[in-house]
Design a protein around this motif. Structure first.
Motif, PDB file in Angstrom:
ATOM      1  N   THR A  12       0.861  -1.256  -0.078  1.00 13.17           N
ATOM      2  CA  THR A  12       0.037  -0.124   0.091  1.00 13.17           C
ATOM      3  C   THR A  12       0.763   1.353   0.005  1.00 13.17           C
ATOM      4  OG1 THR A  12      -1.623  -1.234   1.240  1.00 13.17           O
ATOM      5  CG2 THR A  12      -1.862   1.101   1.376  1.00 13.17           C
ATOM      6  N   VAL A  13       0.818   2.207  -0.955  1.00 13.08           N
ATOM      7  CA  VAL A  13       1.475   3.424  -1.200  1.00 13.08           C
ATOM      8  C   VAL A  13       0.524   4.491  -0.967  1.00 13.08           C
ATOM      9  CG1 VAL A  13       3.299   2.118  -2.274  1.00 13.08           C
ATOM     10  CG2 VAL A  13       1.292   3.478  -3.435  1.00 13.08           C
ATOM     11  N   GLY A  14       1.380   5.467  -0.317  1.00 13.62           N
ATOM     12  CA  GLY A  14       0.521   7.067  -0.244  1.00 13.62           C
ATOM     13  C   GLY A  14      -0.465   6.932   0.868  1.00 13.62           C
ATOM     14  N   GLY A  15      -0.705   7.959   1.069  1.00  9.50           N
ATOM     15  CA  GLY A  15      -1.902   8.596   2.123  1.00  9.50           C
ATOM     16  C   GLY A  15      -3.412   8.092   1.895  1.00  9.50           C
ATOM     17  N   ASP A  17      -4.171   5.748  -1.085  1.00  7.89           N
ATOM     18  CA  ASP A  17      -3.863   4.482  -2.238  1.00  7.89           C
ATOM     19  C   ASP A  17      -5.376   4.494  -2.810  1.00  7.89           C
ATOM     20  OD1 ASP A  17      -4.105   1.997  -3.189  1.00  7.89           O
ATOM     21  OD2 ASP A  17      -2.389   1.571  -2.555  1.00  7.89           O
ATOM     22  N   PRO A  18      -5.237   4.425  -4.058  1.00  2.00           N
ATOM     23  CA  PRO A  18      -6.682   4.486  -4.800  1.00  2.00           C
ATOM     24  C   PRO A  18      -7.451   3.231  -4.738  1.00  2.00           C
ATOM     25  CG  PRO A  18      -4.853   4.255  -6.140  1.00  2.00           C
ATOM     26  CD  PRO A  18      -4.536   4.575  -5.189  1.00  2.00           C
ATOM     27  N   ARG A  19      -6.902   2.122  -4.180  1.00  2.45           N
ATOM     28  CA  ARG A  19      -7.396   0.788  -3.586  1.00  2.45           C
ATOM     29  C   ARG A  19      -8.309   0.950  -2.363  1.00  2.45           C
ATOM     30  NH1 ARG A  19      -2.431  -2.785  -4.258  1.00  2.45           N
ATOM     31  NH2 ARG A  19      -1.730  -0.738  -3.195  1.00  2.45           N
ATOM     32  N   VAL A  20      -7.974   2.032  -1.794  1.00  4.09           N
ATOM     33  CA  VAL A  20      -8.523   2.126  -0.392  1.00  4.09           C
ATOM     34  C   VAL A  20      -9.913   3.067  -0.258  1.00  4.09           C
ATOM     35  CG1 VAL A  20      -8.068   2.661   2.084  1.00  4.09           C
ATOM     36  CG2 VAL A  20      -6.403   1.358   0.504  1.00  4.09           C
ATOM     37  N   GLU A  89       3.164   6.091   3.340  1.00  2.00           N
ATOM     38  CA  GLU A  89       3.724   7.495   2.870  1.00  2.00           C
ATOM     39  C   GLU A  89       5.096   7.508   2.242  1.00  2.00           C
ATOM     40  OE1 GLU A  89       1.865   7.341   5.891  1.00  2.00           O
ATOM     41  OE2 GLU A  89       0.096   7.891   5.217  1.00  2.00           O
ATOM     42  N   ILE A  90       5.744   6.873   3.136  1.00  2.00           N
ATOM     43  CA  ILE A  90       7.446   6.940   2.673  1.00  2.00           C
ATOM     44  C   ILE A  90       7.215   5.952   1.319  1.00  2.00           C
ATOM     45  CG2 ILE A  90       9.389   5.449   3.102  1.00  2.00           C
ATOM     46  CD1 ILE A  90       8.769   5.603   6.152  1.00  2.00           C
ATOM     47  N   LEU A  91       6.501   4.982   1.130  1.00  2.00           N
ATOM     48  CA  LEU A  91       6.484   4.339  -0.163  1.00  2.00           C
ATOM     49  C   LEU A  91       5.954   5.166  -1.418  1.00  2.00           C
ATOM     50  CD1 LEU A  91       5.727   0.648   0.973  1.00  2.00           C
ATOM     51  CD2 LEU A  91       7.875   1.489   0.414  1.00  2.00           C
ATOM     52  N   GLY A  92       4.747   5.831  -0.741  1.00  2.00           N
ATOM     53  CA  GLY A  92       4.222   6.840  -1.760  1.00  2.00           C
ATOM     54  C   GLY A  92       5.186   7.822  -2.461  1.00  2.00           C
ATOM     55  N   MET A  93       6.182   8.312  -1.646  1.00  2.00           N
ATOM     56  CA  MET A  93       7.036   9.252  -2.172  1.00  2.00           C
ATOM     57  C   MET A  93       8.191   8.602  -2.899  1.00  2.00           C
ATOM     58  SD  MET A  93       7.527  11.582   1.086  1.00  2.00           S
ATOM     59  CE  MET A  93       7.969  10.460   2.313  1.00  2.00           C
ATOM     60  N   TYR A 101      10.684  -0.699  -0.935  1.00  3.53           N
ATOM     61  CA  TYR A 101      10.294  -1.423   0.388  1.00  3.53           C
ATOM     62  C   TYR A 101      11.476  -2.534   0.416  1.00  3.53           C
ATOM     63  CZ  TYR A 101       7.981  -4.747   3.189  1.00  3.53           C
ATOM     64  OH  TYR A 101       7.643  -5.627   4.372  1.00  3.53           O
ATOM     65  N   VAL A 102      11.706  -3.252  -0.943  1.00  2.00           N
ATOM     66  CA  VAL A 102      12.754  -4.372  -0.727  1.00  2.00           C
ATOM     67  C   VAL A 102      14.198  -4.106  -0.159  1.00  2.00           C
ATOM     68  CG1 VAL A 102      13.819  -6.150  -2.274  1.00  2.00           C
ATOM     69  CG2 VAL A 102      11.373  -5.892  -2.498  1.00  2.00           C
ATOM     70  N   GLU A 103      14.527  -2.998  -0.834  1.00  2.00           N
ATOM     71  CA  GLU A 103      16.037  -2.380  -0.538  1.00  2.00           C
ATOM     72  C   GLU A 103      16.196  -1.556   0.615  1.00  2.00           C
ATOM     73  OE1 GLU A 103      17.291  -0.563  -3.933  1.00  2.00           O
ATOM     74  OE2 GLU A 103      17.181  -2.374  -5.391  1.00  2.00           O
ATOM     75  N   ILE A 104      15.201  -1.004   1.112  1.00  8.56           N
ATOM     76  CA  ILE A 104      15.396  -0.043   2.346  1.00  8.56           C
ATOM     77  C   ILE A 104      14.477  -0.364   3.254  1.00  8.56           C
ATOM     78  CG2 ILE A 104      15.058   2.437   3.231  1.00  8.56           C
ATOM     79  CD1 ILE A 104      15.741   3.028   0.166  1.00  8.56           C
TER      80      ILE A 104
END
Length: 139
Positions: A12-15, A17-20, A89-93, A101-104
């Motif tokens: 899930t990305v961003g504040g 997410d269009p799926r939510v 939010e981190i992933l959304g940026m 996600y995988v690397e950090i």
């Protein structure tokens, strides 16, 4: 599902997410979606505190050392989940959320969870439960 949501896959990305849905946003924000997991705690499949369960795609990427997080029951809360409460939010940026996600994010969360596995005790679990409630109420 919208095309832009497809590229994010399992995370899930961003504040917003269009799926939510709008109600889903508040359910997630206040962690109300975690309550059904209490059934798993009562059944003994999970504990209140422990490394959060991960989807198979990411577990398959674990190193042998990181696999040690699977030696304890998964939990509803953990220090990693508190520290990464704003993970979406981190992933959304990120330009590439899955790569971020995988690397950090995932390696850092696993490092925190491995420390928990090594030093798990009842007092720390109680502190983490209270810290979780504080995060939910204050934020």
């Amino acid at each position: 599902m919208r095309q832009d949501a497809d590229k994010h896959g399992l995370i899930t990305v961003g504040g917003h997410d269009p799926r939510v849905t709008r109600s889903g946003y508040y359910i997630r924000k206040y962690k109300l979606d975690e309550f059904p997991q209490l059934i798993n705690v009562f059944l003994g499949d999970m504990s209140l505190v422990g490394p959060r369960p991960e989807v198979r795609k990411y577990v398959d990427m674990y190193t042998p050392e990181q696999m040690k997080v699977l030696s304890v029951r998964p939990g509803i809360t953990s220090l990693a989940s508190i520290r990464y409460r704003n993970e979406n939010e981190i992933l959304g940026m990120a330009d590439d959320p899955d790569k971020c996600y995988v690397e950090i994010v995932m390696p850092d969360k696993l490092k925190i969870d491995l420390e928990y596995v090594e030093k798990a005790n009842l007092l720390n679990d109680i502190k983490l439960i209270f810290a979780t409630f504080k995060e939910i109420i204050v934020k």
